[in-house]
Design a protein around this motif. Sequence first.
Motif, PDB file in Angstrom:
ATOM      1  N   ARG A 189       5.002   5.280  -4.681  1.00 39.46           N
ATOM      2  CA  ARG A 189       5.713   4.017  -4.488  1.00 39.46           C
ATOM      3  C   ARG A 189       7.127   4.121  -4.980  1.00 39.46           C
ATOM      4  O   ARG A 189       7.352   4.541  -6.102  1.00 39.46           O
ATOM      5  N   SER A 247      -0.844  -7.620   5.670  1.00 38.80           N
ATOM      6  CA  SER A 247      -0.708  -6.329   4.977  1.00 38.80           C
ATOM      7  C   SER A 247       0.764  -6.013   4.708  1.00 38.80           C
ATOM      8  O   SER A 247       1.089  -5.041   4.030  1.00 38.80           O
ATOM      9  N   LYS A 248       1.661  -6.842   5.282  1.00 39.83           N
ATOM     10  CA  LYS A 248       3.093  -6.613   5.093  1.00 39.83           C
ATOM     11  C   LYS A 248       3.496  -7.142   3.717  1.00 39.83           C
ATOM     12  O   LYS A 248       3.751  -8.335   3.554  1.00 39.83           O
ATOM     13  N   GLY A 249       3.522  -6.265   2.748  1.00 43.62           N
ATOM     14  CA  GLY A 249       3.859  -6.677   1.404  1.00 43.62           C
ATOM     15  C   GLY A 249       3.381  -5.649   0.411  1.00 43.62           C
ATOM     16  O   GLY A 249       2.829  -4.614   0.797  1.00 43.62           O
ATOM     17  N   ILE A 250       3.595  -5.953  -0.851  1.00 43.34           N
ATOM     18  CA  ILE A 250       3.166  -5.008  -1.881  1.00 43.34           C
ATOM     19  C   ILE A 250       2.760  -5.780  -3.131  1.00 43.34           C
ATOM     20  O   ILE A 250       3.335  -6.839  -3.423  1.00 43.34           O
ATOM     21  N   ARG A 274       7.380 -15.612   3.600  1.00 41.80           N
ATOM     22  CA  ARG A 274       7.337 -14.624   2.519  1.00 41.80           C
ATOM     23  C   ARG A 274       7.315 -15.293   1.170  1.00 41.80           C
ATOM     24  O   ARG A 274       8.144 -16.158   0.905  1.00 41.80           O
ATOM     25  N   ILE A 300      10.524  -2.044  -1.416  1.00 40.10           N
ATOM     26  CA  ILE A 300       9.491  -1.568  -2.347  1.00 40.10           C
ATOM     27  C   ILE A 300       8.357  -1.134  -1.429  1.00 40.10           C
ATOM     28  O   ILE A 300       7.805  -1.965  -0.699  1.00 40.10           O
ATOM     29  N   ARG A 301       8.066   0.156  -1.433  1.00 41.47           N
ATOM     30  CA  ARG A 301       7.189   0.657  -0.374  1.00 41.47           C
ATOM     31  C   ARG A 301       6.411   1.888  -0.818  1.00 41.47           C
ATOM     32  O   ARG A 301       6.849   2.640  -1.681  1.00 41.47           O
ATOM     33  N   GLU A 302       5.237   2.078  -0.165  1.00 42.90           N
ATOM     34  CA  GLU A 302       4.459   3.293  -0.364  1.00 42.90           C
ATOM     35  C   GLU A 302       4.835   4.329   0.673  1.00 42.90           C
ATOM     36  O   GLU A 302       5.130   3.987   1.826  1.00 42.90           O
ATOM     37  N   VAL A 324      16.687  -4.069   0.332  1.00 41.25           N
ATOM     38  CA  VAL A 324      16.004  -3.559  -0.855  1.00 41.25           C
ATOM     39  C   VAL A 324      14.526  -3.428  -0.488  1.00 41.25           C
ATOM     40  O   VAL A 324      13.900  -4.411  -0.086  1.00 41.25           O
ATOM     41  N   SER A 347       3.433   1.279   6.154  1.00 43.12           N
ATOM     42  CA  SER A 347       3.663  -0.157   6.382  1.00 43.12           C
ATOM     43  C   SER A 347       3.354  -0.956   5.120  1.00 43.12           C
ATOM     44  O   SER A 347       3.594  -2.164   5.065  1.00 43.12           O
ATOM     45  N   LYS A 348       2.784  -0.278   4.106  1.00 46.89           N
ATOM     46  CA  LYS A 348       2.445  -0.944   2.852  1.00 46.89           C
ATOM     47  C   LYS A 348       3.708  -1.096   2.015  1.00 46.89           C
ATOM     48  O   LYS A 348       4.118  -0.157   1.321  1.00 46.89           O
ATOM     49  N   GLY A 349       4.336  -2.224   2.127  1.00 44.24           N
ATOM     50  CA  GLY A 349       5.572  -2.453   1.402  1.00 44.24           C
ATOM     51  C   GLY A 349       6.327  -3.601   2.025  1.00 44.24           C
ATOM     52  O   GLY A 349       5.847  -4.226   2.967  1.00 44.24           O
ATOM     53  N   ILE A 350       7.503  -3.870   1.471  1.00 44.71           N
ATOM     54  CA  ILE A 350       8.306  -4.971   2.006  1.00 44.71           C
ATOM     55  C   ILE A 350       9.781  -4.637   1.826  1.00 44.71           C
ATOM     56  O   ILE A 350      10.149  -3.965   0.863  1.00 44.71           O
ATOM     57  N   SER A 351      10.581  -5.040   2.810  1.00 44.59           N
ATOM     58  CA  SER A 351      12.024  -4.826   2.749  1.00 44.59           C
ATOM     59  C   SER A 351      12.705  -6.179   2.700  1.00 44.59           C
ATOM     60  O   SER A 351      12.485  -7.016   3.575  1.00 44.59           O
ATOM     61  N   LEU A 352      13.494  -6.388   1.657  1.00 47.05           N
ATOM     62  CA  LEU A 352      14.157  -7.679   1.474  1.00 47.05           C
ATOM     63  C   LEU A 352      15.613  -7.608   1.906  1.00 47.05           C
ATOM     64  O   LEU A 352      16.315  -6.653   1.566  1.00 47.05           O
ATOM     65  N   VAL A 360      11.309   2.332  -4.960  1.00 45.45           N
ATOM     66  CA  VAL A 360      12.257   1.258  -4.672  1.00 45.45           C
ATOM     67  C   VAL A 360      13.507   1.920  -4.094  1.00 45.45           C
ATOM     68  O   VAL A 360      14.034   2.865  -4.682  1.00 45.45           O
TER      69      VAL A 360
END
Lengths: 80, 80
Positions: free
Chosen positions: A19, B48-51, B19, A34-36, A32, A48-53, A21
């Motif tokens: 994981r 699943s879109k998230g962490i 979100r 935070i993702r696997e 920004v 796809s496990k994560g999020i982009s802000l 950042v």
Amino acid sequence: EYEYDDEGDLIICRLTKNRRVTVTDFRGKTLVSIREYYRKEGKELPTSKGISLTAEQWSSFKKNVPAIEKAIRKMESRLN
Amino acid sequence: EYEYDDEGDLIICRLTKNRRVTVTDFRGKTLVSIREYYRKEGKELPTSKGISLTAEQWSSFKKNVPAIEKAIRKMESRLN
């Protein structure tokens, strides 16, 4: 001093082995994330496990860091 | 003063309509989640879109907030 990943994104830190950042420029917008990641043929690729802000979402998130801290303390004091 | 969602998770804030940032107790462990939701039959359900970050990952993330800020400023000054 800066470390970039296989996608050219700036790695801010690794939260676990998989994981991370990152801060990216995506079509002129700063994101920004935070993702696997997973490893394939010697490359580390985003899942796809994560999020982009967006910068705006990040700004809103950042303002809430003290509220997150407070909620964690409240929850942990209830658990102990 | 606290708002809880359909799953019983504490909603810290909404970054967009879909979100949200939540703090949850998952089997005795505190998790901080940034996640997208969708609406189904009047309920809002997580995608699943998230962490979801453990307390340890959150702590590591939080320490890096100034580094994220610095990287955003650097990236935006390069873009402008």
